[in-house]
Design a protein around this motif. Structure first.
Motif, PDB file in Angstrom:
ATOM      1  N   LEU A  35       0.826  -1.210   0.000  1.00 46.31           N
ATOM      2  CA  LEU A  35       0.000   0.000   0.000  1.00 46.31           C
ATOM      3  C   LEU A  35       0.859   1.259   0.000  1.00 46.31           C
ATOM      4  CD1 LEU A  35      -2.782  -1.059   2.537  1.00 46.31           C
ATOM      5  CD2 LEU A  35      -3.096  -0.562   0.096  1.00 46.31           C
ATOM      6  N   LEU A  36       1.892   1.274   0.831  1.00 47.33           N
ATOM      7  CA  LEU A  36       2.767   2.449   0.875  1.00 47.33           C
ATOM      8  C   LEU A  36       3.532   2.637  -0.424  1.00 47.33           C
ATOM      9  CD1 LEU A  36       4.098   2.235   4.532  1.00 47.33           C
ATOM     10  CD2 LEU A  36       2.635   4.017   3.557  1.00 47.33           C
ATOM     11  N   ALA A  37       3.950   1.543  -1.029  1.00 50.12           N
ATOM     12  CA  ALA A  37       4.665   1.652  -2.313  1.00 50.12           C
ATOM     13  C   ALA A  37       3.746   2.222  -3.387  1.00 50.12           C
ATOM     14  CB  ALA A  37       5.200   0.286  -2.729  1.00 50.12           C
ATOM     15  N   ALA A  42       1.329   7.532   3.465  1.00 49.55           N
ATOM     16  CA  ALA A  42      -0.022   7.418   4.015  1.00 49.55           C
ATOM     17  C   ALA A  42       0.045   7.450   5.532  1.00 49.55           C
ATOM     18  CB  ALA A  42      -0.676   6.117   3.548  1.00 49.55           C
ATOM     19  N   THR A  43      -1.088   7.760   6.144  1.00 50.57           N
ATOM     20  CA  THR A  43      -1.193   7.729   7.597  1.00 50.57           C
ATOM     21  C   THR A  43      -1.647   6.340   8.043  1.00 50.57           C
ATOM     22  OG1 THR A  43      -3.509   8.384   7.609  1.00 50.57           O
ATOM     23  CG2 THR A  43      -1.867  10.166   7.643  1.00 50.57           C
ATOM     24  N   GLY A  49      -7.892   1.722   6.955  1.00 50.40           N
ATOM     25  CA  GLY A  49      -9.115   1.668   6.149  1.00 50.40           C
ATOM     26  C   GLY A  49      -9.019   0.704   4.984  1.00 50.40           C
ATOM     27  N   GLN A  50      -7.805   0.308   4.614  1.00 48.43           N
ATOM     28  CA  GLN A  50      -7.588  -0.603   3.489  1.00 48.43           C
ATOM     29  C   GLN A  50      -7.350  -2.042   3.924  1.00 48.43           C
ATOM     30  OE1 GLN A  50      -7.585   0.520   0.138  1.00 48.43           O
ATOM     31  NE2 GLN A  50      -8.500   2.251   1.204  1.00 48.43           N
ATOM     32  N   SER A  83       6.219   6.314   4.797  1.00 50.96           N
ATOM     33  CA  SER A  83       6.635   6.018   3.429  1.00 50.96           C
ATOM     34  C   SER A  83       7.666   4.896   3.454  1.00 50.96           C
ATOM     35  CB  SER A  83       7.211   7.269   2.748  1.00 50.96           C
ATOM     36  OG  SER A  83       8.320   7.746   3.470  1.00 50.96           O
ATOM     37  N   VAL A  84       7.850   4.277   2.307  1.00 53.30           N
ATOM     38  CA  VAL A  84       8.783   3.154   2.185  1.00 53.30           C
ATOM     39  C   VAL A  84      10.214   3.668   2.135  1.00 53.30           C
ATOM     40  CG1 VAL A  84       9.511   1.228   0.702  1.00 53.30           C
ATOM     41  CG2 VAL A  84       7.084   1.724   1.001  1.00 53.30           C
TER      42      VAL A  84
END
Length: 122
Positions: A35-37, A42-43, A49-50, A83-84
């Motif tokens: 998801l971050l990639a 993101a928070t 939420g995902q 973040s990654v």
């Protein structure tokens, strides 16, 4: 306990590889990295939420990923945006590639020995 990191964020020891592999062993943490990639940053709330886990669980998983050098969190106002950090993952990939190359060499040697033994048996 995390390994030592250099200025680029790469770990300087085998302990770092162990931490990365341990962090990646959990499917929720792998999903967070994916998801971050995809998002860039993101928070914890937006990530929760995902995923089918609570925000608190996401924060705990992000803490493990951060300790392994795989993500970083930075405050923006009241939020922490994650973040990654690819350096630790790149170092682990290089270690795995070296390991694979060693096995390829060993298997090639076994093949040569077996082929030589087969020729000698004829």
């Amino acid at each position: 306990m995390p390994g030592a990191f250099d200025a680029t964020g790469a770990t300087s020891s085998a302990e770092g590889v162990d931490n990365v592999l341990g962090a990646l062993a959990d499917p929720t943490r792998r999903a967070l990295l994916d998801l971050l990639a995809a998002r860039g940053e993101a928070t914890a709330t937006s990530l929760a939420g995902q995923l089918p886990v609570s925000r608190q669980a996401v924060v705990k998983h992000l803490t493990v990923l951060d300790a392994a050098g795989l993500v970083t969190g930075g405050r923006v106002g009241r939020e922490v945006r994650y973040s990654v950090r690819p350096a630790a993952l790149n170092a682990t990939a290089r270690w795995m590639a070296g390991l694979a190359a060693d096995w390829d060499r060993r298997l090639a040697h076994i093949k040569r020995v077996a082929e030589a033994a087969e020729r000698d048996a004829r």
